[in-house]
Scaffold this active site. Structure first.
Site, PDB file in Angstrom:
ATOM      1  CB  CYS A 177       2.089   8.063   1.402  1.00 32.21           C
ATOM      2  SG  CYS A 177       2.422   9.115   2.857  1.00 32.21           S
TER       3      CYS A 177
ATOM      4  CG  HIS B 151      -1.878   6.332   3.711  1.00 30.48           C
ATOM      5  ND1 HIS B 151      -0.998   5.410   3.179  1.00 30.48           N
ATOM      6  CD2 HIS B 151      -1.108   7.305   4.270  1.00 30.48           C
ATOM      7  CE1 HIS B 151       0.246   5.798   3.403  1.00 30.48           C
ATOM      8  NE2 HIS B 151       0.205   6.933   4.060  1.00 30.48           N
TER       9      HIS B 151
ATOM     10  CD  GLU C 160      -3.087   2.913   1.538  1.00 28.60           C
ATOM     11  OE1 GLU C 160      -1.994   3.082   2.102  1.00 28.60           O
ATOM     12  OE2 GLU C 160      -3.657   3.790   0.865  1.00 28.60           O
TER      13      GLU C 160
END
Length: 305
Positions: A142, A235, A237
Site C-alpha cells: 500500500c 492488502h 494480508e
C-alpha cells in the site's frame, strides 16, 4: 515441497514451463537448511492486528522462518502499548548491520501527504536504501509500495476522487511467473486508499514489470529487480473483518465514508463479509517465500547483497 528429480531428466524443463517447482539432485545435494530470517517494518497504527495478519500468512509455509519486527526511531506509535513495542520491536539503527532473507514493509496512514513532508521520511529512505543491500526480497504494501516506487523509480502518486474501498477483481498479466503459481486467471484483493499510481508511469520504467492489474482498482502488483522487490497496492494480508472495522469506525464521523464494495453479503453491512481473497493471499505469500526468498537467498546470510 519441491519435486526432487534426477539430473537432466527431460521432465524438469517441461514441468518448469508449467510453473511446477522441481529440483535436480545436484542442486538438492548442494543445499543446506537454516531458518529464513524475515523482518517486518510495521508502520500501521494497530500494530498487533497487522502482525497477526502477516504472521497468519507466513505460517502457511513448511519452511522455518525467524520473524523479526522493526520500528522507526523517528516515530512513536500512539495506538500500541509501549510495553509491546519494547518487548517485540527493535529500532532500525540496532538492526542496520544485520542481513535478512525477506522483508515486508507495511502501509501507513500518511498517504495523502507529500512524501517529503512525512515526519519520518528520511528514516524510511534510509531503510529503503539499506534493504537493497541487506535483504534478498522485499514486499512493499500500500503506502510503502507507492513510497518505494517513488523513491527508487520516480513514480508519482495521484489523489483519487473518492476512496478506493472494498474488494476488487484483479488479473494476472504474467501467469507463468512463480509468484502466481496456483493462481486462477482472476483473484480478489482488498483495497483501502485515497491515492493511486498509474499504469502509464509504471510502463514508462523498463526496470519495472506490471504483473497484475484491475479494471476497477488499477495497478495491483508491480515487480522490480527480477523479484527482489514487489510493490502491492492493496492488502492481501487483511483479515475478514478489517474493512468492516474501518467502515464502522468512520461511518458518521467522516463525510466521505462509503460502504466497501463487493464486501458484505448482499451489500448489506448488517450481514457478515464474504471472504473472497484469502486463498490467493496464502498462495501469494507462500510463493514469495518459496521462489523469491528460499530459492534465491544464499545459505551464508552474510553474502546477501
Amino acid at each position: 515441497m519441491p519435486l526432487r528429480l534426477p539430473d537432466r531428466l527431460p521432465a524438469i524443463d517441461i514441468l518448469k514451463n508449467e510453473n511446477i517447482f522441481v529440483m535436480d539432485n545436484s542442486r538438492a545435494h548442494a543445499q543446506d537448511i537454516r531458518p529464513l530470517r524475515i523482518v517486518i517494518l510495521n508502520l500501521m497504527p494497530l500494530k498487533i492486528t497487522t502482525e497477526t495478519d502477516l504472521v497468519r500468512l507466513l505460517s502457511n509455509t513448511p519452511l522455518q522462518l525467524d520473524i523479526n519486527f522493526m520500528k522507526l526511531k523517528s516515530h512513536t506509535p500512539k495506538n500500541t502499548p509501549i510495553e509491546h513495542m519494547m518487548m517485540f520491536y527493535r529500532d532500525f539503527e540496532s538492526m542496520r548491520n544485520e542481513k535478512f532473507d525477506g522483508m515486508i514493509i507495511t502501509g501507513a496512514p500518511v498517504e495523502t501527504m507529500d512524501y517529503e513532508k512525512v515526519t519520518y521520511w528520511d528514516e524510511i529512505v534510509d531503510i529503503f536504501n539499506w534493504a537493497r543491500t541487506h535483504v534478498t526480497s522485499t514486499l512493499y504494501i500500500c503506502w510503502a509500495a507507492q513510497a518505494g516506487l517513488y523513491h527508487y523509480y520516480g513514480v508519482p502518486k495521484y489523489p483519487l476522487d473518492k476512496k478506493m474501498f472494498g474488494i476488487f477483481e484483479q488479473h494476472t498479466l504474467q501467469p507463468k511467473m512463480p509468484i502466481f503459481r496456483g493462481f486462477d486467471d482472476k483473484f480478489m484483493m482488498p483495497h483501502s486508499r485515497h491515492t493511486e499510481v498509474r499504469k502509464e508511469d509504471i510502463l514508462a520504467r523498463p526496470e519495472l514489470q506490471l504483473i497484475a492489474e484491475s479494471e476497477d482498482s488499477g495497478v495491483s502488483i508491480v515487480m522490480g529487480r527480477n523479484g527482489r522487490e514487489f510493490f502491492i497496492t492493496g492488502h492481501l494480508e487483511y483479515a475478514p473483518n478489517t474493512l468492516d472495522t474501518e467502515y464502522k469506525r468512520d461511518f458518521g464521523v467522516r463525510d466521505d465514508v462509503e460502504m466497501p464494495l463487493n464486501y458484505y453479503r448482499n451489500d448489506d453491512p448488517k450481514q457478515p463479509p464474504m471472504v473472497t481473497w484469502r486463498a490467493h493471499a496464502n498462495l501469494f505469500y507462500s510463493n514469495w517465500i518459496n521462489y523469491y526468498v528460499y530459492q534465491e537467498t544464499p545459505y551464508d546470510i552474510t553474502k546477501i547483497g
